[in-house]
Design an enzyme around this catalytic site. Sequence first.
Site, PDB file in Angstrom:
ATOM      1  N   SER A 185     -29.106  22.285   2.793  1.00 35.76           N
ATOM      2  CA  SER A 185     -28.665  20.924   3.027  1.00 35.76           C
ATOM      3  C   SER A 185     -29.107  19.944   1.948  1.00 35.76           C
ATOM      4  CB  SER A 185     -29.188  20.443   4.386  1.00 35.76           C
ATOM      5  OG  SER A 185     -30.603  20.439   4.423  1.00 35.76           O
ATOM      6  N   LYS A 237     -33.361  12.302  -0.142  1.00 42.68           N
ATOM      7  CA  LYS A 237     -32.455  13.048   0.734  1.00 42.68           C
ATOM      8  C   LYS A 237     -32.039  12.183   1.912  1.00 42.68           C
ATOM      9  CE  LYS A 237     -31.888  17.466   3.123  1.00 42.68           C
ATOM     10  NZ  LYS A 237     -32.438  18.800   3.384  1.00 42.68           N
ATOM     11  N   SER A 286     -32.651  25.292   3.089  1.00 44.36           N
ATOM     12  CA  SER A 286     -32.067  24.055   2.571  1.00 44.36           C
ATOM     13  C   SER A 286     -32.684  23.543   1.279  1.00 44.36           C
ATOM     14  CB  SER A 286     -32.142  22.954   3.638  1.00 44.36           C
ATOM     15  OG  SER A 286     -31.253  23.228   4.695  1.00 44.36           O
TER      16      SER A 286
END
Length: 476
Positions: A156, A81, A180
Site C-alpha cells: 500500500s 503516506k 506494504s
Amino acid sequence: MEKDLCFNSARDLARMIQDRDLSVREVMEAHLAQIQRVNPKVNAIVSLNEELALKEADKADKILDAGKPSGPFHGLPIAIKDTHNAVGFPATSGSLIFRDHYPSADDLIVERLRKAGAIVIGKTNVPEFAAGSHTFNELFGSTRNPYDLSKTAGGSSGGAAAAVASGMIPFADGSDMGGSLRNPACFNNVVGLRPSPGRIPFSRTALYSPLAVQGPITRNVDDALFMLSVIAGPDGRSPLAIEEPGSRFLKQAQSDIKGLRIAYSADFGGLLPTDPEVRSNLEEQVKVFEGLGCIVDEACPDLKEADEVFQVLRAWEFELSYSEIFDRFREMIKPSVIWNIEKGRSLSGPEVGRAERLRALLYNRMSEFFKQYDALILPVSQVTAFDVNIEYPTEIDGVKMENYIDWMRSCYYISAAGNPSVSIPSGFTAAGIPIGLQIVGPHRADFEVLRIGRAFEQATGYGRRRPDIALGQKIN
C-alpha cells in the site's frame, strides 16, 4: 542539474544543507520541479502544497543563517503516506469517505520526522484503507510504476516507493501489514524495510498487535539507516516499543559478511507458486552471496501455519479498525475491503485463539531456524509488477489465487512470524521491470538485516538504475 540533485542520497543532501553548499530553497525547488515533470504521469504524490513547501524552506534557511540548532533532516522534503496523520494535510486513506478529513495532531512517526527538520510537502497515494498491494482508489486514481507506466507501483506504500524511485522526494515513510513496504520497494527498485514490531512505535487501534508496522522507503541502505536513526526508539504511547534508541542505527554498516550462513528458498520450501522469472532471479543472487564469502544452503523453516495466522488476524484487525465506518458507509467501500471486514465479523473466539497459538508456534520455529542461519533470502513478491488496470494477480505459475491478498504470501508469511525483513533491488526482468530480494533475519535483528542488504547492494549496484521517466526520457 535539478534532476541530478534529486538523486542525491538523503544523507548527502542533509550534509550539503548543513555545510551551506546548498540552500534548503534550492533543494525544495529542485524536488518540486521533479514533481511537476514526473508526477502527472506517475501519480505518486497527492495533496501537494507547493506554496507551503517553499515557505517552510525559507524558514529553514533562516534558521541556519542565524546559527540556530537544527535537526539531522533539516530542510529535506518528504511526503507522508496518506494513511498517516500530518497536520495541515488531509488524511484520506484513499477513501472518498475521508476526502475532507484534516487531523488535529501528527502521527508519532510524522512528529519525529518534523522534529528532525523534515518538511512535509504533501501525501503519498495509497489503496483504499491501505488494503491490497496495488495503489488505486476512486479519490486520486492509480499510481503507476515509473519504470513502466502500464504496470502497478505496488502498495500500500505504492505512492511512497514510486515517488522515491522517481527522485520526487529523497525518502518516505510507509507501513506494512502484509507486504506494504516490501512489495512496492520490490516493484520500484528501492529499499523497503519491514522492521521488528515495536522498532518504530506505532499508536493504533490494535495497540498490542505486532502485525502492522511502520518503516522507511529509501534509495539505498545507508539512507534507511539514516531514517531509522530518527524514527526508531522507544515511546510510552506504544506498549510494544523496543527500548533500544534510534541512535543505534547511526553505526556504520560494514559490507564484509564473509562467513555468514545464509539460507534461501524460491518457493518457501515448496509451499508457494513462484513466477519462473522471479525464481531465476533469486537463484542468480545466491551466487552473489557465495561470492561475498557466505555459506549458502537451500533451506527454509516450515511456515505452513502462516497462511491461517495471517488471514485470521488480518480479518480480525480489519473488523476492529473499520467496523463503524463499514456500518455507516458500506456502499462507499470497495468489495475487497468489505470481504475482509465481513470475514472478521464471522470469526469465532476459538478461531482467533487458534491463530494466536499458531503464531507462537511460528515464532518458536523461526527462532530455532535462526540458531543455524544468520539470514534467510526469499522472493519479495512471487510475481513481477502486473498490469495497472487489474486489481490483483488471479494466477501464479498456473495456480489460482482465491482472493486479493493470496498472491502476497511471500511477504505476509514473514509478517505472521514477526521477523524483520528488507526488500533490496536484485535486478530486472527481460522487459526492464524491477525485481527485489527479501532478506529476513532473527527477531529484532534489524541492523543485521540491513548490514547484509548493504553488502549485497554494494556488490551488485542494481538500485542505481533510475527510471527513464525520472531522467526526462520517454518510457512505455
